[in-house]
Enzyme design. Structure first.
Site, short mmCIF file in Angstrom:
data_model
loop_
_atom_site.label_atom_id
_atom_site.label_comp_id
_atom_site.label_asym_id
_atom_site.label_seq_id
_atom_site.Cartn_x
_atom_site.Cartn_y
_atom_site.Cartn_z
N TYR A 110 0.86 -1.19 0.00
CA TYR A 110 0.00 0.00 0.00
C TYR A 110 0.89 1.23 0.00
CZ TYR A 110 -3.52 3.42 1.50
OH TYR A 110 -4.35 4.51 1.60
N ASP A 155 9.14 2.60 0.34
CA ASP A 155 8.07 3.25 1.09
C ASP A 155 8.20 2.81 2.55
OD1 ASP A 155 5.81 4.24 2.24
OD2 ASP A 155 4.45 3.56 0.66
N LYS A 193 3.48 8.55 9.47
CA LYS A 193 3.27 7.87 10.74
C LYS A 193 4.27 8.31 11.82
CE LYS A 193 0.34 4.62 8.49
NZ LYS A 193 0.45 3.95 7.21
C1 LIG Z 1 -0.09 4.50 5.82
C2 LIG Z 1 0.74 4.30 4.60
C3 LIG Z 1 0.73 5.20 3.52
C4 LIG Z 1 -0.23 6.35 3.45
O1 LIG Z 1 -0.04 7.27 4.47
P1 LIG Z 1 -1.25 8.25 4.90
O2 LIG Z 1 -0.63 9.13 5.91
O3 LIG Z 1 -2.34 7.38 5.39
O4 LIG Z 1 -1.62 8.98 3.64
C5 LIG Z 1 1.62 5.00 2.50
N1 LIG Z 1 2.47 3.96 2.50
C6 LIG Z 1 2.52 3.08 3.51
C7 LIG Z 1 3.52 1.98 3.48
C8 LIG Z 1 1.64 3.20 4.58
O5 LIG Z 1 1.66 2.30 5.56
#
Ligand SMILES: *Cc1c(COP(=O)(O)O)cnc(C)c1O
Length: 430
Positions: free
Chosen positions: A148, A243, A271
């Protein structure tokens, strides 16, 4: 009494929410659709516990889906927020906190010479991909099924059918023409990787991957897979983007990049980096980051980017982690959880996937899977029962079988034992 005090239940609040918020929420998984029932409306939290609108105290392993590595309402983070806010909440100008946080993260993460702040993980990945495209002059990007990367148009893409490497939209509202610029491969499939790069590697702007995929279960990859991806990107002049929105500043000070010893060209964060406030960031080598406006031709901007209150919270969080031996604490707790929970799960026909303070229960026989496609749908049914029985026992897990759990520095060995005992008892009832 204000309106909130009179409406004292999750049920009533959620009904009101549904009239004015689509699905009653501001982000879909919160609506409990995959586990059923009414979402607990959370009124307050402290340390390892959240309190819902019905007055129940719940031992929390969701941790706001990852940001709260110090638990809820950490006093040092709260103090930093208060001090920053008293000086003004936004200026639309460079601020000292922003410079300090940038210096800090660049010194911590091996992939970073420079960093730019944004306000969410989605924004970070979206902007990093634009940077890679601007730098390489190529359009095509590659992602992996089960990872994701937020909800920007070119990430909401599923693998096309058959041998086609063109992706197709996985959400309504995403133009097919956008999705065609995203190729999707399965994780853990070396042959598919080789074949793709042979045919399309020279068209690729960047390959993006969660180096530790943690948004569809915890799909731990073999090191050879990431090493080969790194080699192929280098060979074909494509950028490698890690990511690290979940793993950054969590699995180690230098994220999964530090753990794996594999350095990407670009990395994205969210996060943990905001200490519980909305912050995202992306960064990489200076030659890449210098294509960004105002020095370069790639446009990227944000009214609230580098917000001083959010920067101060992120800085305080990293400071606390560094000074208090935070990573050591949560990784040790993770080991304790592993030692206790893995045999319990195996005795109930399930298994554990865990790296540091991130854990996921694979509710199926055998080894935990490495690809999203290997998770059987029966696992989700089992999870529904587990989730609700755990809630009744005062323990909050994520309301979806595919979401991981998190440990924070506010958790203790006793909390871990409480979790394991409850899971054992609940699975014994199946
Ligand atoms: C949570 C997440 C996102 C998106 O971040 P948001 O702050 O929810 O937009 C992108 N990449 C990864 C790996 C994530 O866990």
């Amino acid at each position: 009494m204000n309106k909130l005090d009179k409406t004292k239940s999750s049920q009533e609040l959620y009904e009101r929410a549904c009239a004015v918020l689509p699905g009653g929420v501001s982000s879909p998984v919160r609506a409990y659709r995959s586990v059923g029932g009414t979402p607990r409306v959370i009124e307050r939290a402290k340390g390892a516990y959240v309190t819902d609108a019905d007055g129940n105290e719940l031992l929390d392993f969701v941790c706001s889906w990852g940001p709260l590595i110090l638990g809820h309402a950490n006093p040092a983070v709260l103090a930093a927020i208060t001090i920053a806010a008293e000086r003004g909440t936004t200026f639309g100008a460079p601020t000292p906190f922003e410079v300090e946080l940038a210096e800090r993260v660049v010194s911590m993460h091996p992939a970073l010479d420079m960093v730019r702040f944004v306000s969410s993980g989605t924004e970070a990945v979206m902007s990093a991909v634009r940077t890679a495209r601007g730098f390489t002059g190529r359009d095509l990007i590659l992602k992996f099924s089960g990872c994701y990367h937020g909800h920007a148009d070119h990430f909401l893409v599923a693998a096309g059918s058959g041998l086609a490497t063109f992706g197709t939209p996985s959400s309504a509202g995403v133009p097919a023409a956008f999705a065609e610029q995203t190729a999707v491969l399965p994780l853990a499939d070396m042959q598919a990787l080789e074949d793709f790069f042979k045919t399309r590697g020279d068209e690729l702007a960047c390959a993006l991957i969660e180096p530790l995929p943690a948004n569809n279960g915890l799909l731990i990859q073999r090191p050879e897979f990431l090493t080969r991806l790194r080699e192929l990107c280098t060979k074909h002049g494509a950028m490698l983007l890690f990511d690290e929105v979940i793993t950054g500043f969590r699995v180690a000070p230098g994220g999964f990049t530090e753990l794996s010893g594999i350095t990407p060209d670009l990395a994205t964060f969210g996060k943990v980096i905001g200490g519980g406030l909305p912050v995202g960031a992306f960064g990489g080598r200076a030659e890449l980051m210098n294509v960004l406006s105002p020095d370069g031709p790639v446009y990227q901007a944000g009214t609230l980017s580098g917000n001083p209150v959010a920067m101060a919270a992120g800085l305080a969080a990293l400071d606390q982690l560094e000074r208090g031996g935070g990573w050591k604490h949560i990784n040790k707790l993770g080991d304790e959880l592993d030692d206790a929970l893995r045999p319990v799960l195996q005795s109930h026909g399930a298994n554990l996937a865990r790296v540091g303070s991130i854990f996921w229960m694979s509710l199926a026989e055998g080894e935990a899977p490495r690809t999203a496609e290997c998770i059987p749908s029966s696992a989700a049914d089992r999870y529904t029962g587990l989730f609700h029985k755990m809630l009744e026992r005062g323990i909050a897990l994520a309301p979806s079988a595919y979401e991981v759990g998190f440990l924070s520095t506010a958790h203790t060995s006793e909390h871990v034992r409480e979790l394991v005992t409850a899971i054992d008892e609940v699975l014994a009832l199946e």
